[in-house]
Design a protein around this motif. Structure first.
Motif, mmCIF file in Angstrom:
data_model
loop_
_atom_site.group_PDB
_atom_site.id
_atom_site.type_symbol
_atom_site.label_atom_id
_atom_site.label_comp_id
_atom_site.label_asym_id
_atom_site.label_seq_id
_atom_site.Cartn_x
_atom_site.Cartn_y
_atom_site.Cartn_z
ATOM 1 N N TYR A 153 26.064 -43.926 18.653
ATOM 2 C CA TYR A 153 26.668 -44.736 17.219
ATOM 3 C C TYR A 153 26.889 -46.121 17.719
ATOM 4 O O TYR A 153 27.127 -46.650 19.054
ATOM 5 C CB TYR A 153 27.965 -43.943 17.335
ATOM 6 N N GLY A 154 26.664 -46.834 16.747
ATOM 7 C CA GLY A 154 27.379 -48.312 16.734
ATOM 8 C C GLY A 154 28.735 -48.409 16.510
ATOM 9 O O GLY A 154 29.353 -47.277 16.400
ATOM 10 N N ALA A 155 29.342 -49.689 16.705
ATOM 11 C CA ALA A 155 30.771 -49.633 16.418
ATOM 12 C C ALA A 155 31.342 -49.479 14.972
ATOM 13 O O ALA A 155 32.164 -48.675 14.795
ATOM 14 C CB ALA A 155 31.247 -51.295 16.800
ATOM 15 N N ALA A 156 30.424 -49.861 13.962
ATOM 16 C CA ALA A 156 30.780 -49.688 12.447
ATOM 17 C C ALA A 156 30.635 -48.269 12.331
ATOM 18 O O ALA A 156 31.531 -47.499 11.645
ATOM 19 C CB ALA A 156 30.002 -50.470 11.649
ATOM 20 N N GLN A 157 29.705 -47.747 12.897
ATOM 21 C CA GLN A 157 29.329 -45.988 12.712
ATOM 22 C C GLN A 157 30.522 -45.369 13.233
ATOM 23 O O GLN A 157 31.025 -44.192 12.729
ATOM 24 C CB GLN A 157 27.823 -45.856 13.109
ATOM 25 N N ALA A 158 31.150 -45.832 14.288
ATOM 26 C CA ALA A 158 32.214 -45.088 15.056
ATOM 27 C C ALA A 158 33.507 -45.268 14.125
ATOM 28 O O ALA A 158 34.348 -44.215 13.996
ATOM 29 C CB ALA A 158 32.471 -45.654 16.286
ATOM 30 N N VAL A 159 33.817 -46.519 13.584
ATOM 31 C CA VAL A 159 34.822 -46.762 12.883
ATOM 32 C C VAL A 159 34.812 -45.786 11.459
ATOM 33 O O VAL A 159 35.635 -45.189 11.138
ATOM 34 C CB VAL A 159 35.171 -48.265 12.352
ATOM 35 N N ARG A 160 33.614 -45.678 10.950
ATOM 36 C CA ARG A 160 33.571 -44.713 9.740
ATOM 37 C C ARG A 160 33.609 -43.431 10.190
ATOM 38 O O ARG A 160 34.226 -42.493 9.580
ATOM 39 C CB ARG A 160 32.088 -44.825 9.540
ATOM 40 N N ASP A 269 27.665 -61.063 14.083
ATOM 41 C CA ASP A 269 29.088 -61.481 14.162
ATOM 42 C C ASP A 269 29.750 -61.057 12.880
ATOM 43 O O ASP A 269 30.931 -60.898 12.870
ATOM 44 C CB ASP A 269 29.011 -62.984 14.278
ATOM 45 N N VAL A 270 29.062 -61.048 11.907
ATOM 46 C CA VAL A 270 29.445 -60.405 10.644
ATOM 47 C C VAL A 270 29.753 -59.031 10.616
ATOM 48 O O VAL A 270 30.831 -58.506 10.148
ATOM 49 C CB VAL A 270 28.424 -60.666 9.495
ATOM 50 N N ILE A 271 29.008 -58.287 11.637
ATOM 51 C CA ILE A 271 29.282 -56.978 11.821
ATOM 52 C C ILE A 271 30.699 -56.699 12.565
ATOM 53 O O ILE A 271 31.408 -55.825 12.262
ATOM 54 C CB ILE A 271 28.351 -56.262 12.545
ATOM 55 N N LEU A 272 30.692 -57.597 13.462
ATOM 56 C CA LEU A 272 31.997 -57.323 14.361
ATOM 57 C C LEU A 272 33.292 -57.601 13.676
ATOM 58 O O LEU A 272 34.170 -56.849 13.790
ATOM 59 C CB LEU A 272 31.972 -58.508 15.437
ATOM 60 N N ASP A 273 33.133 -58.669 12.602
ATOM 61 C CA ASP A 273 34.443 -58.827 11.751
ATOM 62 C C ASP A 273 34.498 -57.660 10.767
ATOM 63 O O ASP A 273 35.494 -57.391 10.581
ATOM 64 C CB ASP A 273 34.350 -60.183 10.787
ATOM 65 N N PHE A 274 33.412 -57.080 10.307
ATOM 66 C CA PHE A 274 33.449 -56.013 9.497
ATOM 67 C C PHE A 274 34.333 -54.809 10.025
ATOM 68 O O PHE A 274 35.241 -53.963 9.622
ATOM 69 C CB PHE A 274 32.224 -55.420 9.167
ATOM 70 N N VAL A 275 33.778 -54.465 11.529
ATOM 71 C CA VAL A 275 34.257 -53.275 12.150
ATOM 72 C C VAL A 275 35.811 -53.306 12.234
ATOM 73 O O VAL A 275 36.559 -52.440 11.907
ATOM 74 C CB VAL A 275 33.573 -53.405 13.589
ATOM 75 N N LEU A 276 36.461 -54.696 12.838
ATOM 76 C CA LEU A 276 37.729 -54.910 12.785
ATOM 77 C C LEU A 276 38.531 -54.736 11.600
ATOM 78 O O LEU A 276 39.645 -54.379 11.350
ATOM 79 C CB LEU A 276 38.060 -56.190 13.557
ATOM 80 N N ALA A 277 37.985 -55.162 10.543
ATOM 81 C CA ALA A 277 38.555 -55.235 9.188
ATOM 82 C C ALA A 277 38.713 -53.547 8.700
ATOM 83 O O ALA A 277 39.780 -53.321 8.044
ATOM 84 C CB ALA A 277 37.623 -55.768 8.232
ATOM 85 N N GLN A 278 37.638 -52.831 9.063
ATOM 86 C CA GLN A 278 37.592 -51.345 8.762
ATOM 87 C C GLN A 278 38.625 -50.816 9.653
ATOM 88 O O GLN A 278 39.417 -49.875 9.034
ATOM 89 C CB GLN A 278 36.318 -50.930 8.856
ATOM 90 N N LEU A 279 38.806 -51.054 10.922
ATOM 91 C CA LEU A 279 39.785 -50.486 11.677
ATOM 92 C C LEU A 279 41.081 -50.611 11.293
ATOM 93 O O LEU A 279 41.905 -49.789 11.430
ATOM 94 C CB LEU A 279 39.533 -50.971 13.087
ATOM 95 N N GLN A 281 42.129 -50.906 8.236
ATOM 96 C CA GLN A 281 42.508 -50.066 7.338
ATOM 97 C C GLN A 281 42.857 -48.939 7.426
ATOM 98 O O GLN A 281 43.328 -47.972 6.477
ATOM 99 C CB GLN A 281 41.336 -50.263 6.139
ATOM 100 N N LEU A 282 42.596 -48.344 8.765
ATOM 101 C CA LEU A 282 42.801 -46.813 9.250
ATOM 102 C C LEU A 282 44.104 -46.259 9.100
ATOM 103 O O LEU A 282 45.196 -47.233 9.338
ATOM 104 C CB LEU A 282 42.298 -46.416 10.538
ATOM 105 N N ASN A 283 44.697 -45.294 8.443
ATOM 106 C CA ASN A 283 45.780 -44.793 8.020
ATOM 107 C C ASN A 283 46.477 -44.368 9.308
ATOM 108 O O ASN A 283 46.766 -43.012 9.444
ATOM 109 C CB ASN A 283 46.001 -43.974 6.897
ATOM 110 N N VAL A 284 46.692 -45.084 10.399
ATOM 111 C CA VAL A 284 47.404 -44.690 11.625
ATOM 112 C C VAL A 284 48.354 -45.707 12.225
ATOM 113 O O VAL A 284 48.278 -46.876 11.501
ATOM 114 C CB VAL A 284 46.350 -44.643 12.725
ATOM 115 N N THR A 285 49.316 -45.271 12.871
ATOM 116 C CA THR A 285 50.538 -46.093 13.207
ATOM 117 C C THR A 285 49.876 -47.190 14.214
ATOM 118 O O THR A 285 49.995 -48.357 13.996
ATOM 119 C CB THR A 285 51.482 -45.521 13.996
#
Length: 359
Positions: A153-160, A269-279, A281-285
Protein backbone atom coordinates in the motif's frame (compact mmCIF):
# COMPACT_ATOMS: atom_id res chain seq x y z
CA UNK A 1 33.15 -19.95 -43.30
CA UNK A 2 35.58 -17.73 -41.37
CA UNK A 3 32.85 -15.25 -40.43
CA UNK A 4 30.67 -18.08 -39.12
CA UNK A 5 33.53 -19.28 -36.88
CA UNK A 6 34.13 -15.69 -35.78
CA UNK A 7 30.49 -15.20 -34.79
CA UNK A 8 30.32 -18.59 -33.07
CA UNK A 9 33.51 -17.86 -31.19
CA UNK A 10 32.25 -14.45 -30.03
CA UNK A 11 28.93 -15.94 -28.94
CA UNK A 12 30.77 -18.63 -26.99
CA UNK A 13 32.92 -16.02 -25.23
CA UNK A 14 29.84 -13.90 -24.50
CA UNK A 15 28.03 -16.93 -23.10
CA UNK A 16 30.99 -17.79 -20.85
CA UNK A 17 31.19 -14.19 -19.62
CA UNK A 18 27.45 -14.06 -18.86
CA UNK A 19 27.57 -17.43 -17.08
CA UNK A 20 30.56 -16.26 -15.03
CA UNK A 21 28.74 -13.03 -14.16
CA UNK A 22 25.66 -15.02 -13.11
CA UNK A 23 27.69 -17.31 -10.84
CA UNK A 24 29.64 -14.44 -9.26
CA UNK A 25 26.43 -12.46 -8.73
CA UNK A 26 24.74 -15.39 -7.02
CA UNK A 27 27.76 -15.91 -4.77
CA UNK A 28 27.80 -12.18 -3.98
CA UNK A 29 24.07 -12.12 -3.23
CA UNK A 30 24.48 -15.12 -0.93
CA UNK A 31 27.23 -13.35 1.03
CA UNK A 32 25.17 -10.13 1.09
CA UNK A 33 22.22 -12.04 2.54
CA UNK A 34 24.39 -13.44 5.33
CA UNK A 35 25.60 -9.93 6.19
CA UNK A 36 22.34 -7.94 6.10
CA UNK A 37 19.70 -10.60 6.80
CA UNK A 38 20.17 -14.32 7.22
CA UNK A 39 22.21 -16.94 5.37
CA UNK A 40 20.41 -18.92 2.69
CA UNK A 41 21.83 -21.17 0.01
CA UNK A 42 18.86 -20.65 -2.31
CA UNK A 43 20.84 -18.59 -4.85
CA UNK A 44 23.38 -21.40 -5.19
CA UNK A 45 21.19 -24.49 -4.91
CA UNK A 46 18.25 -23.73 -7.20
CA UNK A 47 17.99 -22.57 -10.78
CA UNK A 48 14.89 -20.45 -10.26
CA UNK A 49 15.85 -16.97 -9.06
CA UNK A 50 14.58 -16.67 -5.46
CA UNK A 51 13.87 -12.95 -5.96
CA UNK A 52 10.93 -13.68 -8.27
CA UNK A 53 9.26 -16.00 -5.76
CA UNK A 54 6.85 -13.38 -4.45
CA UNK A 55 4.94 -14.92 -1.54
CA UNK A 56 1.79 -13.03 -2.59
CA UNK A 57 1.81 -14.70 -6.00
CA UNK A 58 2.06 -18.34 -4.98
CA UNK A 59 -1.64 -19.11 -5.16
CA UNK A 60 -2.12 -18.85 -1.42
CA UNK A 61 -5.16 -16.65 -1.85
CA UNK A 62 -3.91 -14.03 0.61
CA UNK A 63 -5.65 -11.14 -1.18
CA UNK A 64 -8.78 -10.40 -3.13
CA UNK A 65 -9.72 -7.49 -5.41
CA UNK A 66 -11.58 -4.56 -3.83
CA UNK A 67 -13.43 -1.90 -5.81
CA UNK A 68 -12.42 0.92 -3.43
CA UNK A 69 -8.89 -0.03 -2.38
CA UNK A 70 -7.72 -2.13 -5.32
CA UNK A 71 -7.00 -5.15 -3.16
CA UNK A 72 -7.31 -6.19 0.47
CA UNK A 73 -6.34 -9.21 2.59
CA UNK A 74 -8.75 -12.07 2.12
CA UNK A 75 -10.98 -12.53 5.13
CA UNK A 76 -10.29 -15.61 7.30
CA UNK A 77 -7.06 -16.49 5.47
CA UNK A 78 -4.83 -18.62 7.70
CA UNK A 79 -1.50 -20.22 6.77
CA UNK A 80 2.13 -20.64 7.74
CA UNK A 81 4.41 -19.06 5.12
CA UNK A 82 8.02 -19.83 4.24
CA UNK A 83 10.01 -18.86 1.14
CA UNK A 84 13.14 -19.99 -0.65
CA UNK A 85 15.25 -16.99 0.38
CA UNK A 86 14.68 -17.54 4.07
CA UNK A 87 12.96 -14.17 4.45
CA UNK A 88 9.71 -15.79 5.55
CA UNK A 89 10.41 -18.65 7.91
CA UNK A 90 7.33 -20.52 9.10
CA UNK A 91 5.50 -17.24 9.80
CA UNK A 92 1.90 -17.58 10.92
CA UNK A 93 -0.27 -15.22 8.86
CA UNK A 94 -3.92 -15.02 9.85
CA UNK A 95 -6.59 -12.61 8.63
CA UNK A 96 -9.67 -12.06 10.77
CA UNK A 97 -13.23 -12.28 9.38
CA UNK A 98 -13.12 -8.46 9.27
CA UNK A 99 -10.08 -8.50 6.96
CA UNK A 100 -7.51 -7.42 9.58
CA UNK A 101 -4.19 -9.04 10.48
CA UNK A 102 -4.69 -11.10 13.61
CA UNK A 103 -2.66 -10.19 16.71
CA UNK A 104 -3.00 -13.56 18.46
CA UNK A 105 -3.19 -11.92 21.89
CA UNK A 106 -5.31 -14.01 24.22
CA UNK A 107 -7.47 -12.91 25.80
CA UNK A 108 -7.82 -9.86 23.62
CA UNK A 109 -8.20 -6.66 25.70
CA UNK A 110 -11.32 -4.53 25.64
CA UNK A 111 -11.80 -0.78 25.74
CA UNK A 112 -11.21 2.11 23.35
CA UNK A 113 -9.97 0.73 20.03
CA UNK A 114 -6.99 1.89 18.03
CA UNK A 115 -6.52 1.40 14.29
CA UNK A 116 -3.11 1.02 12.65
CA UNK A 117 -2.86 1.35 8.86
CA UNK A 118 0.09 1.38 6.51
CA UNK A 119 2.07 -0.91 4.24
CA UNK A 120 3.97 -4.17 4.83
CA UNK A 121 5.86 -2.64 7.77
CA UNK A 122 2.49 -2.35 9.53
CA UNK A 123 1.01 -5.59 8.21
CA UNK A 124 4.09 -7.37 9.53
CA UNK A 125 5.68 -8.93 6.46
CA UNK A 126 7.97 -11.85 7.33
CA UNK A 127 6.89 -12.16 10.96
CA UNK A 128 4.11 -14.06 12.68
CA UNK A 129 0.88 -12.51 13.93
CA UNK A 130 2.01 -11.90 17.51
CA UNK A 131 5.37 -10.40 16.39
CA UNK A 132 3.99 -7.36 14.54
CA UNK A 133 4.29 -3.94 16.19
CA UNK A 134 0.47 -3.48 16.33
CA UNK A 135 0.22 -6.79 18.22
CA UNK A 136 2.98 -5.64 20.59
CA UNK A 137 1.27 -2.26 21.04
CA UNK A 138 -1.98 -4.01 21.96
CA UNK A 139 -0.19 -5.91 24.71
CA UNK A 140 1.56 -2.78 25.99
CA UNK A 141 -1.59 -0.65 26.07
CA UNK A 142 -4.00 -3.37 27.17
CA UNK A 143 -6.34 -1.91 24.55
CA UNK A 144 -7.46 -3.49 21.26
CA UNK A 145 -5.34 -2.44 18.28
CA UNK A 146 -6.71 -3.37 14.84
CA UNK A 147 -3.94 -4.05 12.30
CA UNK A 148 -5.25 -2.68 9.00
CA UNK A 149 -1.83 -2.65 7.31
CA UNK A 150 -1.57 -4.13 3.81
CA UNK A 151 1.66 -4.99 2.00
CA UNK A 152 2.31 -2.82 -1.05
CA UNK A 153 0.00 0.00 0.00
CA UNK A 154 0.91 3.63 -0.51
CA UNK A 155 0.29 6.30 2.12
CA UNK A 156 -2.90 7.61 0.50
CA UNK A 157 -4.17 4.09 -0.08
CA UNK A 158 -3.61 3.34 3.62
CA UNK A 159 -5.56 6.45 4.67
CA UNK A 160 -8.39 5.39 2.39
CA UNK A 161 -8.43 2.00 4.10
CA UNK A 162 -8.64 3.82 7.44
CA UNK A 163 -11.70 5.65 6.12
CA UNK A 164 -13.33 2.38 5.06
CA UNK A 165 -12.57 0.64 8.35
CA UNK A 166 -13.56 3.59 10.57
CA UNK A 167 -16.93 3.67 8.82
CA UNK A 168 -17.47 0.08 9.98
CA UNK A 169 -16.03 0.35 13.50
CA UNK A 170 -15.61 3.22 15.95
CA UNK A 171 -11.99 4.06 16.84
CA UNK A 172 -10.47 6.37 19.40
CA UNK A 173 -7.07 6.64 17.68
CA UNK A 174 -5.88 6.17 14.10
CA UNK A 175 -2.18 5.49 13.48
CA UNK A 176 -0.86 5.98 9.95
CA UNK A 177 2.53 4.35 9.38
CA UNK A 178 4.51 5.58 6.35
CA UNK A 179 7.64 4.05 4.84
CA UNK A 180 9.62 7.19 4.06
CA UNK A 181 10.95 7.22 0.52
CA UNK A 182 8.61 4.53 -0.83
CA UNK A 183 4.92 4.98 -0.08
CA UNK A 184 4.31 8.25 -1.92
CA UNK A 185 5.79 6.79 -5.10
CA UNK A 186 3.34 3.89 -4.86
CA UNK A 187 0.40 6.29 -4.76
CA UNK A 188 1.28 7.53 -8.26
CA UNK A 189 0.52 4.09 -9.74
CA UNK A 190 -2.75 2.55 -10.81
CA UNK A 191 -1.01 -0.83 -11.11
CA UNK A 192 2.06 -1.77 -9.09
CA UNK A 193 3.64 -5.20 -8.85
CA UNK A 194 0.52 -6.71 -10.39
CA UNK A 195 -1.92 -5.13 -7.95
CA UNK A 196 -4.60 -2.58 -8.93
CA UNK A 197 -4.74 0.56 -6.80
CA UNK A 198 -6.50 3.95 -6.68
CA UNK A 199 -3.78 6.40 -7.79
CA UNK A 200 -3.74 9.96 -6.50
CA UNK A 201 -4.20 12.25 -9.48
CA UNK A 202 -4.38 15.97 -10.07
CA UNK A 203 -7.52 17.12 -11.83
CA UNK A 204 -8.97 20.61 -12.14
CA UNK A 205 -6.20 21.92 -9.88
CA UNK A 206 -6.83 19.58 -6.95
CA UNK A 207 -5.71 16.16 -5.80
CA UNK A 208 -8.16 13.28 -5.68
CA UNK A 209 -8.30 9.52 -6.09
CA UNK A 210 -8.55 8.08 -9.56
CA UNK A 211 -11.11 5.31 -10.09
CA UNK A 212 -9.79 1.90 -9.11
CA UNK A 213 -8.70 0.12 -12.31
CA UNK A 214 -9.75 -3.29 -13.57
CA UNK A 215 -8.20 -5.98 -11.34
CA UNK A 216 -8.54 -8.51 -14.16
CA UNK A 217 -6.37 -6.66 -16.65
CA UNK A 218 -3.81 -8.98 -18.21
CA UNK A 219 -0.59 -9.01 -16.20
CA UNK A 220 -2.13 -8.58 -12.75
CA UNK A 221 -2.03 -11.02 -9.84
CA UNK A 222 -5.60 -11.94 -10.65
CA UNK A 223 -5.02 -12.49 -14.39
CA UNK A 224 -1.35 -13.38 -14.91
CA UNK A 225 0.18 -13.73 -18.34
CA UNK A 226 2.05 -16.82 -19.42
CA UNK A 227 5.83 -16.55 -19.26
CA UNK A 228 7.46 -15.30 -22.46
CA UNK A 229 11.00 -16.23 -23.41
CA UNK A 230 12.24 -13.04 -21.75
CA UNK A 231 10.09 -13.85 -18.73
CA UNK A 232 11.63 -17.30 -18.44
CA UNK A 233 15.10 -15.73 -18.55
CA UNK A 234 14.02 -13.22 -15.89
CA UNK A 235 12.72 -16.05 -13.73
CA UNK A 236 15.90 -18.10 -13.86
CA UNK A 237 18.66 -15.52 -14.09
CA UNK A 238 19.55 -13.17 -11.24
CA UNK A 239 21.51 -11.04 -13.71
CA UNK A 240 18.49 -10.65 -16.01
CA UNK A 241 16.28 -9.92 -12.99
CA UNK A 242 18.52 -7.08 -11.78
CA UNK A 243 18.84 -5.59 -15.27
CA UNK A 244 15.05 -5.63 -15.70
CA UNK A 245 14.47 -4.20 -12.24
CA UNK A 246 17.09 -1.46 -12.11
CA UNK A 247 17.87 -0.54 -15.71
CA UNK A 248 14.69 -1.18 -17.67
CA UNK A 249 12.24 -0.50 -14.85
CA UNK A 250 8.51 -1.12 -14.96
CA UNK A 251 8.71 -3.75 -17.72
CA UNK A 252 6.54 -6.68 -16.78
CA UNK A 253 8.39 -9.71 -18.06
CA UNK A 254 7.25 -12.06 -15.33
CA UNK A 255 3.56 -12.15 -16.16
CA UNK A 256 1.85 -11.01 -12.95
CA UNK A 257 3.64 -7.78 -12.02
CA UNK A 258 1.99 -5.19 -14.19
CA UNK A 259 3.29 -1.76 -13.19
CA UNK A 260 1.75 1.43 -14.61
CA UNK A 261 2.06 5.04 -13.42
CA UNK A 262 -1.25 6.88 -13.86
CA UNK A 263 -0.94 9.44 -16.70
CA UNK A 264 -2.43 12.15 -14.46
CA UNK A 265 -0.55 11.16 -11.30
CA UNK A 266 0.09 13.94 -8.80
CA UNK A 267 3.66 14.60 -7.75
CA UNK A 268 4.89 13.34 -4.38
CA UNK A 269 4.64 16.68 -2.55
CA UNK A 270 1.02 17.06 -3.61
CA UNK A 271 0.28 13.49 -2.50
CA UNK A 272 1.91 14.12 0.89
CA UNK A 273 -0.34 17.12 1.54
CA UNK A 274 -3.35 15.15 0.28
CA UNK A 275 -2.57 12.27 2.66
CA UNK A 276 -2.42 14.53 5.70
CA UNK A 277 -5.57 16.39 4.68
CA UNK A 278 -7.44 13.09 4.37
CA UNK A 279 -6.02 11.86 7.68
CA UNK A 280 -7.23 15.03 9.39
CA UNK A 281 -10.78 14.28 8.22
CA UNK A 282 -10.94 10.86 9.90
CA UNK A 283 -13.67 10.71 12.52
CA UNK A 284 -11.39 9.71 15.40
CA UNK A 285 -10.26 11.57 18.50
CA UNK A 286 -6.53 11.26 17.91
CA UNK A 287 -4.45 10.95 14.74
CA UNK A 288 -0.85 9.75 14.84
CA UNK A 289 1.73 9.69 12.05
CA UNK A 290 4.53 7.11 12.33
CA UNK A 291 7.58 7.42 10.08
CA UNK A 292 9.32 4.14 9.32
CA UNK A 293 12.46 3.34 7.36
CA UNK A 294 14.07 0.62 5.28
CA UNK A 295 17.50 -0.66 6.29
CA UNK A 296 19.36 2.14 4.49
CA UNK A 297 17.56 4.63 6.78
CA UNK A 298 18.31 8.25 5.77
CA UNK A 299 21.32 7.61 3.55
CA UNK A 300 19.67 8.99 0.38
CA UNK A 301 18.75 12.59 -0.37
CA UNK A 302 15.26 11.48 -1.39
CA UNK A 303 14.57 10.01 2.05
CA UNK A 304 16.17 12.96 3.87
CA UNK A 305 14.07 15.49 1.99
CA UNK A 306 10.84 13.51 2.31
CA UNK A 307 11.35 13.02 6.04
CA UNK A 308 11.68 16.76 6.52
CA UNK A 309 8.50 17.33 4.52
CA UNK A 310 6.52 14.80 6.61
CA UNK A 311 7.74 16.27 9.89
CA UNK A 312 7.06 19.87 8.93
CA UNK A 313 3.69 19.27 7.30
CA UNK A 314 2.38 17.01 10.08
CA UNK A 315 3.40 19.40 12.84
CA UNK A 316 1.81 22.33 10.98
CA UNK A 317 -1.45 20.37 11.21
CA UNK A 318 -1.03 19.58 14.90
CA UNK A 319 -0.65 15.83 14.37
CA UNK A 320 1.25 13.61 16.77
CA UNK A 321 4.40 12.53 14.93
CA UNK A 322 6.41 9.43 15.86
CA UNK A 323 9.75 9.32 14.03
CA UNK A 324 11.45 5.94 14.48
CA UNK A 325 14.74 7.02 12.88
CA UNK A 326 16.79 7.68 16.00
CA UNK A 327 15.55 4.51 17.70
CA UNK A 328 16.75 2.43 14.74
CA UNK A 329 20.06 4.16 14.10
CA UNK A 330 23.19 2.42 15.27
CA UNK A 331 21.53 -0.98 15.56
CA UNK A 332 22.95 -4.10 13.92
CA UNK A 333 21.14 -4.21 10.59
CA UNK A 334 20.54 -7.95 10.42
CA UNK A 335 19.03 -7.89 13.91
CA UNK A 336 16.48 -5.22 12.91
CA UNK A 337 15.80 -5.84 9.22
CA UNK A 338 15.35 -8.90 7.07
CA UNK A 339 14.05 -6.90 4.16
CA UNK A 340 11.26 -5.82 6.50
CA UNK A 341 11.52 -5.53 10.26
CA UNK A 342 12.46 -8.62 12.20
CA UNK A 343 10.57 -9.36 15.44
CA UNK A 344 13.19 -7.21 17.20
CA UNK A 345 12.66 -4.37 14.72
CA UNK A 346 8.90 -4.53 15.29
CA UNK A 347 9.48 -4.43 19.04
CA UNK A 348 11.56 -1.24 18.71
CA UNK A 349 8.84 0.45 16.66
CA UNK A 350 6.26 -0.69 19.20
CA UNK A 351 8.26 0.82 22.06
CA UNK A 352 8.62 4.20 20.31
CA UNK A 353 4.93 4.36 19.38
CA UNK A 354 3.82 3.28 22.86
CA UNK A 355 6.00 5.92 24.46
CA UNK A 356 4.49 8.63 22.24
CA UNK A 357 0.93 7.54 22.95
CA UNK A 358 1.51 7.61 26.71
CA UNK A 359 2.65 11.24 26.74
Amino acid sequence: MSWIRLIAGNLLVLGILLLTAEVLLRVGWTVRGCVVARCSGAYLTQITNPDVLDFTATGLGLTRPDKTLGYVPRESFDARISDARGAWVDAQVSITPEGLRANDNQPRPTGARLLAVGDSFTFGAQVSNHETWPACLERRLSQPVDNGGVFGYGAAQAVRRAMVLSAQQSYHTAILSVLVGADLIRDRHNYLGGYPRPAVIRTQGRATWAPTPDPMRAGTKYNPLGLTASGALYQHSLLAFLIAKHLIGGVDVHGDRLTVVHPDAADEDVILDFVLAQLAQLNVTRKVLVLQYASDLDTTQHVIRERRRWLAAARDRGLTVVDTLEALKGKVRKAIWRGHHTPRGNEIVCTVVHSALMR
